[in-house]
Design an enzyme around this catalytic site. Structure first.
Site, mmCIF file in Angstrom:
data_model
loop_
_atom_site.group_PDB
_atom_site.id
_atom_site.type_symbol
_atom_site.label_atom_id
_atom_site.label_comp_id
_atom_site.label_asym_id
_atom_site.label_seq_id
_atom_site.Cartn_x
_atom_site.Cartn_y
_atom_site.Cartn_z
ATOM 1 N N ARG A 46 7.379 0.914 -3.958
ATOM 2 C CA ARG A 46 5.924 0.892 -4.067
ATOM 3 C C ARG A 46 5.353 0.125 -2.890
ATOM 4 O O ARG A 46 6.094 -0.471 -2.106
ATOM 5 C CB ARG A 46 5.510 0.244 -5.396
ATOM 6 C CG ARG A 46 6.277 -1.069 -5.625
ATOM 7 C CD ARG A 46 5.529 -2.106 -6.343
ATOM 8 N NE ARG A 46 4.349 -2.552 -5.630
ATOM 9 C CZ ARG A 46 4.364 -3.429 -4.629
ATOM 10 N NH1 ARG A 46 5.483 -3.952 -4.167
ATOM 11 N NH2 ARG A 46 3.243 -3.792 -4.043
ATOM 12 N N ASP A 235 -4.151 0.314 0.353
ATOM 13 C CA ASP A 235 -3.464 1.597 0.168
ATOM 14 C C ASP A 235 -4.117 2.694 0.978
ATOM 15 O O ASP A 235 -3.484 3.706 1.304
ATOM 16 C CB ASP A 235 -3.453 1.974 -1.314
ATOM 17 C CG ASP A 235 -2.497 1.056 -2.055
ATOM 18 O OD1 ASP A 235 -2.957 -0.017 -2.500
ATOM 19 O OD2 ASP A 235 -1.300 1.375 -2.121
ATOM 20 N N ASN A 244 -7.356 -0.666 -2.803
ATOM 21 C CA ASN A 244 -6.182 -1.514 -3.040
ATOM 22 C C ASN A 244 -6.016 -1.678 -4.548
ATOM 23 O O ASN A 244 -6.815 -1.158 -5.340
ATOM 24 C CB ASN A 244 -6.346 -2.864 -2.321
ATOM 25 C CG ASN A 244 -5.048 -3.648 -2.258
ATOM 26 O OD1 ASN A 244 -3.999 -3.109 -1.907
ATOM 27 N ND2 ASN A 244 -5.083 -4.920 -2.620
HETATM 28 O O1 MRU Z 1 0.809 0.400 -7.260
HETATM 29 P P1 MRU Z 1 1.407 -0.323 -6.098
HETATM 30 O O2 MRU Z 1 2.268 -1.473 -6.493
HETATM 31 O O3 MRU Z 1 2.117 0.644 -5.147
HETATM 32 O O4 MRU Z 1 0.172 -0.897 -5.310
HETATM 33 C C1 MRU Z 1 0.385 -1.599 -4.127
HETATM 34 C C2 MRU Z 1 -0.824 -2.242 -3.575
HETATM 35 O O5 MRU Z 1 -1.917 -2.074 -4.069
HETATM 36 C C3 MRU Z 1 -0.645 -3.031 -2.314
HETATM 37 O O6 MRU Z 1 -1.571 -4.082 -2.258
HETATM 38 C C4 MRU Z 1 -0.868 -2.103 -1.112
HETATM 39 O O7 MRU Z 1 -0.046 -0.984 -1.179
HETATM 40 C C5 MRU Z 1 -0.641 -2.800 0.177
HETATM 41 S S1 MRU Z 1 1.072 -3.066 0.459
HETATM 42 C C6 MRU Z 1 1.329 -3.746 1.977
#
Ligand code: MRU
Length: 341
Positions: A46, A235, A244
């Site tokens: 993730r 994201d 995000n």
């Molecule tokens: O659902 P996730 O755990 O994949 O979400 C991740 C995030 O929201 C992070 O803050 C984002 O991907 C930035 S990672 C450098």
């Protein structure tokens, strides 16, 4: 050890199973596209930059799995698997970006073997490049932190969310590496607890002082003067908003109210130069993530649930975006950033 890598000898994507952290550190060897999609959907891997690498390695894996010898039939075969991987999670732009970058690299291949080599090389390059870019983000962002600062962060934008080093936590790491004493406040990040499980584990592992708070406490700690700045990852960044982890928007509103700088750290591959906030699909996840903790019910089993995985923070709440190219104060010059990407 990298969060995600590829072993051509065994034709497998190797990744740290992040659902097990912090209790267990286990590396999975993924050998099929279905297993890779499952790992992405269930957040074993993730974080936007790690998903970019997963997308690239997914296409490389597909080229090794295909038994097709005719390049004319091979390419559509790979494109089908590639689409399966790219559509597993919709919000982080890096996943599709990684998939497409490897597909494009294969374009010139005249035969199957050449296509495999090009795919493998490009996927590896995405991963290597991510490490370099995170280092640069870290160095650029470190200049914004002063000795003694306390940084509030949300979710996990650390080495586990990337191939190594991290974006938001990369900024913290680089500042610490340069001799500054930095403390971190990590919001737990309900419902999947990437903050408490992964960020706290990563910071502890590096010996960087970290304090865990619940997501609803960020206003209180800001009001008490306990936070010098907020640094989060992203994201997807459109011209008008930062997508995000759910909860980020609330921290941004609170930071604005308390006159605390709100920084977003992300590689240029996280920018979406085509779309705006209104066009982006926010992933909605299973109701049981909120209703239950493991097998234990936290709410009536049939209660209606709304569980978006991400939110959008309007750009006017952001102080600056930190990329590998520098610190970009808001309002952003999207044309200039598109040239740099
Ligand atoms: O659902 P996730 O755990 O994949 O979400 C991740 C995030 O929201 C992070 O803050 C984002 O991907 C930035 S990672 C450098």
């Amino acid at each position: 050890l990298r969060t995600i890598s590829f072993d051509p000898e065994t034709a497998s994507v190797e990744l740290v199973d992040q659902t097990l952290l912090p209790a267990e550190f286990r590396v999975l060897k993924i050998k099929t596209i279905d297993d890779l999609c499952e790992a992405i959907a269930s957040l074993r891997v993730r974080g936007a930059p790690a998903l970019g690498a997963a997308g690239g390695f997914g296409v490389a894996l597909a080229t090794l799995l295909s038994g097709e010898t005719d390049i004319g039939k091979f390419k559509p075969d790979i494109a089908r698997d590639a689409e399966k991987v790219a559509s597993t999670r919709p919000t982080a732009v890096n996943l599709r970006w990684g998939v497409e970058r490897v597909l494009t690299a294969m374009d010139t291949a005249g035969n199957v073997e050449e296509a495999r080599q090009l795919a493998l090389h490009e996927a590896q390059e995405i991963a290597d490049d991510d490490v370099r870019r995170c280092r640069a983000i870290g160095e650029n962002g470190a200049s914004l932190l002063r000795d003694g600062d306390t940084v509030l962060t949300h979710c996990n934008a650390g080495r586990m969310a990337c191939v190594d080093w991290g974006t938001a936590l990369g900024v913290v790491r680089s500042a610490v590496e340069s001799g500054k004493r930095i403390k971190v406040i990590s919001c737990e990040t309900r419902p999947l607890n990437q903050g408490s499980r992964i960020t706290c584990w990563e910071m502890g592992d590096d010996g960087i002082p970290v304090t865990l708070i619940s997501d609803s406490m960020s206003g209180m700690v800001m009001r008490r003067g306990m936070v010098d700045c907020v640094v989060v990852g992203a994201d997807r960044i459109t011209g008008d908003a930062v997508f995000n982890k759910i909860g980020t928007y609330s921290h941004a509103v609170l930071a604005k109210h308390h006159d605390i700088p709100f920084y977003v750290a992300a590689p240029l591959s996280t920018f979406d130069f085509e779309l705006l906030e209104k066009d982006i699909i926010i992933e909605e996840r299973d109701a049981d993530e909120l209703r239950k903790c493991g097998e234990k019910l936290l709410a009536p089993a049939d209660v209606r649930v709304y569980n978006p995985a991400f939110d959008a923070t309007p750009m006017e709440l952001v102080t600056a975006v930190i990329t590998e190219a520098g610190v970009h104060r808001v309002p952003l010059d999207m044309d200039e950033l598109a040239r740099l990407a």
